[in-house]
Design a protein around this motif. Sequence first.
Motif, PDB file in Angstrom:
ATOM      1  N   ASN A  38       0.807  -1.217   0.000  1.00 31.19           N
ATOM      2  CA  ASN A  38       0.000   0.000   0.000  1.00 31.19           C
ATOM      3  C   ASN A  38       0.845   1.273   0.000  1.00 31.19           C
ATOM      4  O   ASN A  38       0.439   2.303   0.528  1.00 31.19           O
ATOM      5  N   GLY A  39       2.010   1.216  -0.575  1.00 32.23           N
ATOM      6  CA  GLY A  39       2.851   2.408  -0.607  1.00 32.23           C
ATOM      7  C   GLY A  39       4.315   2.035  -0.630  1.00 32.23           C
ATOM      8  O   GLY A  39       4.711   1.046  -1.236  1.00 32.23           O
ATOM      9  N   TRP A  40       5.116   2.835   0.050  1.00 33.21           N
ATOM     10  CA  TRP A  40       6.555   2.590   0.101  1.00 33.21           C
ATOM     11  C   TRP A  40       6.906   1.788   1.344  1.00 33.21           C
ATOM     12  O   TRP A  40       6.203   1.824   2.353  1.00 33.21           O
ATOM     13  N   LYS A  41       8.025   1.093   1.267  1.00 33.46           N
ATOM     14  CA  LYS A  41       8.518   0.380   2.437  1.00 33.46           C
ATOM     15  C   LYS A  41       8.986   1.395   3.484  1.00 33.46           C
ATOM     16  O   LYS A  41       9.383   2.517   3.148  1.00 33.46           O
ATOM     17  N   PRO A  42       8.947   1.013   4.766  1.00 30.14           N
ATOM     18  CA  PRO A  42       9.274   1.969   5.849  1.00 30.14           C
ATOM     19  C   PRO A  42      10.623   2.657   5.683  1.00 30.14           C
ATOM     20  O   PRO A  42      10.750   3.859   5.961  1.00 30.14           O
ATOM     21  N   HIS A  43      11.645   1.937   5.213  1.00 31.90           N
ATOM     22  CA  HIS A  43      12.969   2.560   5.139  1.00 31.90           C
ATOM     23  C   HIS A  43      13.018   3.649   4.062  1.00 31.90           C
ATOM     24  O   HIS A  43      13.873   4.534   4.104  1.00 31.90           O
ATOM     25  N   VAL A  44      12.085   3.599   3.103  1.00 30.65           N
ATOM     26  CA  VAL A  44      12.042   4.649   2.075  1.00 30.65           C
ATOM     27  C   VAL A  44      11.581   5.962   2.692  1.00 30.65           C
ATOM     28  O   VAL A  44      12.142   7.024   2.428  1.00 30.65           O
ATOM     29  N   TYR A  45      10.539   5.884   3.517  1.00 33.41           N
ATOM     30  CA  TYR A  45      10.066   7.095   4.202  1.00 33.41           C
ATOM     31  C   TYR A  45      11.175   7.675   5.077  1.00 33.41           C
ATOM     32  O   TYR A  45      11.383   8.899   5.112  1.00 33.41           O
ATOM     33  N   ASN A  46      11.880   6.822   5.787  1.00 32.49           N
ATOM     34  CA  ASN A  46      12.970   7.298   6.654  1.00 32.49           C
ATOM     35  C   ASN A  46      14.062   7.990   5.845  1.00 32.49           C
ATOM     36  O   ASN A  46      14.586   9.032   6.251  1.00 32.49           O
ATOM     37  N   ALA A  47      14.401   7.404   4.689  1.00 29.60           N
ATOM     38  CA  ALA A  47      15.435   8.009   3.838  1.00 29.60           C
ATOM     39  C   ALA A  47      14.971   9.350   3.283  1.00 29.60           C
ATOM     40  O   ALA A  47      15.757  10.304   3.193  1.00 29.60           O
ATOM     41  N   ALA A  48      13.703   9.437   2.926  1.00 29.24           N
ATOM     42  CA  ALA A  48      13.167  10.693   2.379  1.00 29.24           C
ATOM     43  C   ALA A  48      13.140  11.778   3.451  1.00 29.24           C
ATOM     44  O   ALA A  48      13.499  12.943   3.191  1.00 29.24           O
ATOM     45  N   ILE A  49      12.701  11.415   4.636  1.00 33.54           N
ATOM     46  CA  ILE A  49      12.678  12.388   5.742  1.00 33.54           C
ATOM     47  C   ILE A  49      14.080  12.915   6.018  1.00 33.54           C
ATOM     48  O   ILE A  49      14.292  14.122   6.188  1.00 33.54           O
ATOM     49  N   ARG A  50      15.057  12.003   6.037  1.00 31.46           N
ATOM     50  CA  ARG A  50      16.442  12.390   6.312  1.00 31.46           C
ATOM     51  C   ARG A  50      16.999  13.298   5.207  1.00 31.46           C
ATOM     52  O   ARG A  50      17.680  14.295   5.492  1.00 31.46           O
ATOM     53  N   ASN A  51      16.692  12.984   3.946  1.00 35.10           N
ATOM     54  CA  ASN A  51      17.232  13.767   2.837  1.00 35.10           C
ATOM     55  C   ASN A  51      16.637  15.174   2.797  1.00 35.10           C
ATOM     56  O   ASN A  51      17.357  16.152   2.536  1.00 35.10           O
ATOM     57  N   VAL A  52      15.350  15.290   3.057  1.00 33.91           N
ATOM     58  CA  VAL A  52      14.713  16.621   3.081  1.00 33.91           C
ATOM     59  C   VAL A  52      15.276  17.442   4.235  1.00 33.91           C
ATOM     60  O   VAL A  52      15.510  18.643   4.104  1.00 33.91           O
ATOM     61  N   ARG A  53      15.517  16.789   5.377  1.00 34.24           N
ATOM     62  CA  ARG A  53      16.090  17.503   6.521  1.00 34.24           C
ATOM     63  C   ARG A  53      17.498  18.012   6.198  1.00 34.24           C
ATOM     64  O   ARG A  53      17.835  19.168   6.487  1.00 34.24           O
ATOM     65  N   GLU A  54      18.306  17.145   5.557  1.00 32.86           N
ATOM     66  CA  GLU A  54      19.688  17.526   5.263  1.00 32.86           C
ATOM     67  C   GLU A  54      19.777  18.581   4.164  1.00 32.86           C
ATOM     68  O   GLU A  54      20.593  19.493   4.243  1.00 32.86           O
ATOM     69  N   LYS A  55      18.954  18.429   3.134  1.00 33.93           N
ATOM     70  CA  LYS A  55      19.035  19.336   1.983  1.00 33.93           C
ATOM     71  C   LYS A  55      18.293  20.657   2.206  1.00 33.93           C
ATOM     72  O   LYS A  55      18.685  21.696   1.677  1.00 33.93           O
ATOM     73  N   CYS A  56      17.197  20.610   2.976  1.00 30.52           N
ATOM     74  CA  CYS A  56      16.326  21.785   3.078  1.00 30.52           C
ATOM     75  C   CYS A  56      16.160  22.306   4.506  1.00 30.52           C
ATOM     76  O   CYS A  56      15.490  23.322   4.709  1.00 30.52           O
ATOM     77  N   ASN A  57      16.713  21.573   5.478  1.00 30.56           N
ATOM     78  CA  ASN A  57      16.591  21.968   6.880  1.00 30.56           C
ATOM     79  C   ASN A  57      15.122  22.083   7.295  1.00 30.56           C
ATOM     80  O   ASN A  57      14.715  23.021   7.980  1.00 30.56           O
ATOM     81  N   VAL A  58      14.315  21.118   6.853  1.00 33.68           N
ATOM     82  CA  VAL A  58      12.885  21.101   7.161  1.00 33.68           C
ATOM     83  C   VAL A  58      12.530  19.711   7.687  1.00 33.68           C
ATOM     84  O   VAL A  58      12.958  18.701   7.132  1.00 33.68           O
ATOM     85  N   GLU A  59      11.744  19.673   8.773  1.00 29.80           N
ATOM     86  CA  GLU A  59      11.299  18.411   9.327  1.00 29.80           C
ATOM     87  C   GLU A  59       9.952  18.027   8.703  1.00 29.80           C
ATOM     88  O   GLU A  59       9.013  18.816   8.710  1.00 29.80           O
ATOM     89  N   ILE A  60       9.884  16.820   8.154  1.00 27.56           N
ATOM     90  CA  ILE A  60       8.629  16.318   7.601  1.00 27.56           C
ATOM     91  C   ILE A  60       8.323  14.956   8.215  1.00 27.56           C
ATOM     92  O   ILE A  60       9.173  14.367   8.878  1.00 27.56           O
TER      93      ILE A  60
END
Length: 255
Positions: A38-60
């Motif tokens: 029903n979507g992405w595997k859990p580690h994909v969400y974790n990787a996306a959250i980490r990348n947005v935080r590192e690149k944009c300094n935004v917590e999602i």
Amino acid sequence: MATTKENKRVYLTWTDEMDAALLAVLVKHHNNGDHAQNGWKPHVYNAAIRNVREKCNVEITKDNIASRCKTFDKHYEVISKILSQSGFGWDWVNDKLLIDSDDVWNKYVEANKSAACYKNKVVKNWDAISTIYSKDHANGQGAQTGAESAQVLPEQVDDASPDLSQKKQRTGEAILSILGDMKTSFNDSLKSTEPLSMPSVTSPAEILATLQMVPDLARSDMLKSYGKFILNERLFQALLELPMDMRKEWLLLLN
């Protein structure tokens, strides 16, 4: 959407930079087949959250990502349907639709009123969105083609051994031989008086969307390739097996 200490809901505003950071992760994991039922595997969400935080300094959050993915999915559903019709293309410079005339657009919107807002709508990262969602719509979410599951070739090493170089050369010659046989077979099929069987798997809309993702492919070359792939499913599957930076050169060889 997030909740503050005062229990007030705060809606997250996505920027172009955040979209790019999110989609970079999703494309990578899409190519690895990291879909759940029903979507992405859990580690994909974790990787996306980490990348947005590192690149944009935004917590999602995972919910933020799921909501944004629904928006991307809607863009793909509407735009890919438009691009499957005659008279439309994609402006890769300005990130919006190319429309032959107002008359073409008005006739389309008359039958598809929900698309009206897309006439001048800017949708950035269309190449990434197409990569992620084209197969989801064609085969069901999480479906994976041979091209997506193929292993990435190792990077070349400057001091490779002579045996390795000879092996690469033989592999290249074998690929060229296969391509030559495929082109000959296709030309022979055009000369045959027997009717060609139409593909039963790939839709014309998917073929068009795939060709529009090839960078700097001229409109005339795109139309020639489109006509060939409509008639020959095997040729189209061969295209999907190639990395993006090799597709234009291969299409020009076929044409």
